[in-house]
Design a protein around this motif. Structure first.
Motif, PDB file in Angstrom:
ATOM      1  N   TYR A 146      -3.508  -2.681   1.364  1.00 25.91           N
ATOM      2  CA  TYR A 146      -2.520  -1.669   1.015  1.00 25.91           C
ATOM      3  C   TYR A 146      -1.943  -2.046  -0.341  1.00 25.91           C
ATOM      4  CZ  TYR A 146       1.273   1.671   1.162  1.00 25.91           C
ATOM      5  OH  TYR A 146       2.110   2.714   0.865  1.00 25.91           O
ATOM      6  N   SER A 147      -1.865  -1.076  -1.242  1.00 24.06           N
ATOM      7  CA  SER A 147      -1.393  -1.333  -2.597  1.00 24.06           C
ATOM      8  C   SER A 147      -0.159  -0.496  -2.901  1.00 24.06           C
ATOM      9  CB  SER A 147      -2.497  -0.997  -3.606  1.00 24.06           C
ATOM     10  OG  SER A 147      -2.000  -1.061  -4.931  1.00 24.06           O
ATOM     11  N   TRP A 148       0.763  -1.094  -3.624  1.00 16.14           N
ATOM     12  CA  TRP A 148       1.953  -0.393  -4.088  1.00 16.14           C
ATOM     13  C   TRP A 148       1.795   0.052  -5.551  1.00 16.14           C
ATOM     14  CZ3 TRP A 148       2.077  -4.114  -0.375  1.00 16.14           C
ATOM     15  CH2 TRP A 148       2.797  -3.840   0.784  1.00 16.14           C
ATOM     16  N   GLY A 149       0.546   0.045  -6.038  1.00 13.82           N
ATOM     17  CA  GLY A 149       0.297   0.476  -7.408  1.00 13.82           C
ATOM     18  C   GLY A 149       0.400   1.988  -7.554  1.00 13.82           C
ATOM     19  N   LYS A 150       1.310   2.450  -8.377  1.00 15.36           N
ATOM     20  CA  LYS A 150       1.489   3.890  -8.600  1.00 15.36           C
ATOM     21  C   LYS A 150       2.207   4.095  -9.929  1.00 15.36           C
ATOM     22  CE  LYS A 150       5.743   3.823  -5.866  1.00 15.36           C
ATOM     23  NZ  LYS A 150       6.416   4.365  -4.669  1.00 15.36           N
ATOM     24  N   ARG A 151       2.202   5.359 -10.381  1.00 13.53           N
ATOM     25  CA  ARG A 151       2.859   5.648 -11.648  1.00 13.53           C
ATOM     26  C   ARG A 151       3.285   7.114 -11.676  1.00 13.53           C
ATOM     27  NH1 ARG A 151       0.571   4.337 -17.724  1.00 13.53           N
ATOM     28  NH2 ARG A 151       2.210   5.398 -18.884  1.00 13.53           N
ATOM     29  N   ALA A 195      -7.576   8.042  -3.818  1.00 13.13           N
ATOM     30  CA  ALA A 195      -6.893   8.346  -5.076  1.00 13.13           C
ATOM     31  C   ALA A 195      -6.064   9.593  -4.815  1.00 13.13           C
ATOM     32  CB  ALA A 195      -7.892   8.581  -6.193  1.00 13.13           C
ATOM     33  N   TYR A 196      -4.807   9.574  -5.224  1.00 12.97           N
ATOM     34  CA  TYR A 196      -3.945  10.706  -4.891  1.00 12.97           C
ATOM     35  C   TYR A 196      -3.068  11.103  -6.078  1.00 12.97           C
ATOM     36  CZ  TYR A 196      -0.026   7.403  -4.546  1.00 12.97           C
ATOM     37  OH  TYR A 196       0.936   6.466  -4.837  1.00 12.97           O
ATOM     38  N   ILE A 197      -2.572  12.330  -5.997  1.00 14.64           N
ATOM     39  CA  ILE A 197      -1.512  12.801  -6.874  1.00 14.64           C
ATOM     40  C   ILE A 197      -0.541  13.591  -6.010  1.00 14.64           C
ATOM     41  CG2 ILE A 197      -2.855  14.848  -7.550  1.00 14.64           C
ATOM     42  CD1 ILE A 197      -1.343  14.690 -10.275  1.00 14.64           C
ATOM     43  N   ARG A 198       0.745  13.304  -6.166  1.00 11.53           N
ATOM     44  CA  ARG A 198       1.769  13.923  -5.339  1.00 11.53           C
ATOM     45  C   ARG A 198       2.861  14.515  -6.219  1.00 11.53           C
ATOM     46  NH1 ARG A 198       1.896   8.419  -1.812  1.00 11.53           N
ATOM     47  NH2 ARG A 198      -0.010   8.793  -0.589  1.00 11.53           N
ATOM     48  N   ALA A 199       3.338  15.667  -5.806  1.00  8.55           N
ATOM     49  CA  ALA A 199       4.442  16.322  -6.527  1.00  8.55           C
ATOM     50  C   ALA A 199       5.068  17.354  -5.601  1.00  8.55           C
ATOM     51  CB  ALA A 199       3.945  16.988  -7.805  1.00  8.55           C
ATOM     52  N   GLY A 245      -1.731   7.488  -7.925  1.00  6.83           N
ATOM     53  CA  GLY A 245      -1.971   6.116  -7.494  1.00  6.83           C
ATOM     54  C   GLY A 245      -3.071   6.022  -6.458  1.00  6.83           C
ATOM     55  N   SER A 246      -3.209   4.842  -5.905  1.00  6.59           N
ATOM     56  CA  SER A 246      -4.158   4.564  -4.828  1.00  6.59           C
ATOM     57  C   SER A 246      -3.480   3.564  -3.914  1.00  6.59           C
ATOM     58  CB  SER A 246      -5.461   3.995  -5.387  1.00  6.59           C
ATOM     59  OG  SER A 246      -6.327   3.599  -4.337  1.00  6.59           O
ATOM     60  N   TYR A 267      -1.652  -9.372  -6.423  1.00  2.00           N
ATOM     61  CA  TYR A 267      -1.273  -8.352  -7.401  1.00  2.00           C
ATOM     62  C   TYR A 267      -2.539  -7.740  -7.984  1.00  2.00           C
ATOM     63  CZ  TYR A 267       1.844  -6.062 -10.733  1.00  2.00           C
ATOM     64  OH  TYR A 267       2.569  -5.124 -11.433  1.00  2.00           O
ATOM     65  N   GLY A 268      -2.497  -6.426  -8.210  1.00  2.00           N
ATOM     66  CA  GLY A 268      -3.632  -5.720  -8.772  1.00  2.00           C
ATOM     67  C   GLY A 268      -3.271  -4.967 -10.040  1.00  2.00           C
ATOM     68  N   TRP A 269      -4.179  -5.022 -11.015  1.00  2.00           N
ATOM     69  CA  TRP A 269      -4.033  -4.274 -12.269  1.00  2.00           C
ATOM     70  C   TRP A 269      -5.082  -3.166 -12.259  1.00  2.00           C
ATOM     71  CZ3 TRP A 269      -3.655  -9.435 -11.571  1.00  2.00           C
ATOM     72  CH2 TRP A 269      -2.483 -10.068 -12.023  1.00  2.00           C
ATOM     73  N   THR A 270      -4.634  -1.927 -12.141  1.00  2.00           N
ATOM     74  CA  THR A 270      -5.544  -0.803 -11.928  1.00  2.00           C
ATOM     75  C   THR A 270      -5.499   0.163 -13.096  1.00  2.00           C
ATOM     76  OG1 THR A 270      -5.306  -0.952  -9.524  1.00  2.00           O
ATOM     77  CG2 THR A 270      -6.114   1.134 -10.411  1.00  2.00           C
ATOM     78  N   GLY A 271      -6.667   0.591 -13.513  1.00  2.00           N
ATOM     79  CA  GLY A 271      -6.786   1.620 -14.533  1.00  2.00           C
ATOM     80  C   GLY A 271      -7.604   2.770 -13.994  1.00  2.00           C
ATOM     81  N   GLY A 272      -7.162   3.988 -14.270  1.00  6.86           N
ATOM     82  CA  GLY A 272      -7.879   5.166 -13.812  1.00  6.86           C
ATOM     83  C   GLY A 272      -7.984   6.196 -14.911  1.00  6.86           C
TER      84      GLY A 272
END
Length: 229
Positions: free
Chosen positions: A105-110, A154-158, A123-124, A57-62
């Motif tokens: 591979y990470s499932w970290g996103k918001r 690092a990405y942003i999707r919309a 996310g990343s 598990y990863g705790w990511t801050g950006g």
């Protein structure tokens, strides 16, 4: 049955003794058998190549910054899947040095609001490292520290549109490998990975007359299972 006098038996025995003694004298003496212990030097337990897989598990801050528009920080945490491979060399004093690479591979996103009636996603989802390792072997247990270079996206999707960029940084950590057998080991590891402030989506930002920067860091705890070759 004829009985021989005792005197004749004595004379016969005395005549045979010299021949028996001469026969013993002609035989080589019995040599003692010498046993020599043979020591076979064992291959050090942690020597050689290895590979494995893990998860955690990863705790990511950006934090993203756009010139003229301020900055915003976000946290996006999630599970991690990990593949790793490397090579160890165990020295005579139980010091172990090595090199290792991994891909994650990470499932970290918001989700983030865009202010336009729909949400975007930040996310990343992939990263990789190339690291040196330095450890000490306590028999089946190898305690180590590790550090090296890191790369991630690092990405942003919309609205089915994705903007992403590659960012570069460093990683440091420590862990424990435990040999279950001569060829299989388990792992527990903590790593901190930092990506300093750097330009992202530069072409798009430049077209808008701005500069976009992004920085990110991750605390990760992972467990794994490896095989030595």
């Amino acid at each position: 049955m004829t009985k021989l006098p005792a005197s004749l038996l004595a004379i016969y025995g005395a005549s045979c003794f010299p021949a028996f003694a001469a026969d013993l004298a002609l035989r080589p003496p019995i040599q003692p058998v010498a046993y020599q212990e043979v020591y076979v030097e064992e291959e050090p337990l942690w020597n050689g190549p290895y590979a494995g897989l893990g998860g955690g598990y990863g705790w990511t801050g950006g934090r993203g910054t756009i010139s003229g528009a301020g900055s915003r920080g976000l946290n996006y945490n999630g599970a991690i899947a990990n593949l790793f491979a490397g090579y160890n060399k165990q020295l005579d004093n139980n010091i172990v040095v090595g090199i290792e690479g991994d891909a994650e591979y990470s499932w970290g996103k918001r989700e983030v609001p865009t202010g336009l009636g729909f949400n975007g996603e930040i996310g990343s989802d992939w990263s990789g490292t190339l690291r040196g390792r330095l450890g000490y072997s306590f028999g089946n247990a190898l305690v180590y520290v590790t550090g090296g270079a890191a790369v991630a996206n690092a990405y942003i999707r919309a609205l089915n549109v994705s903007l992403s960029d590659t960012i570069y940084g460093y990683t440091v950590g420590a862990g424990l490998d435990y040999a279950v057998t001569d060829s299989i080991f388990t792992r527990l590891e903590y790593r901190y990975t930092g990506y300093p402030d750097q330009k992202v989506v530069d072409d798009l930002a430049s077209a808008a007359g701005a500069t976009a920067k992004f920085k990110m860091h991750t605390h990760a705890v992972m467990a794994g299972l490896g095989v030595k070759f």
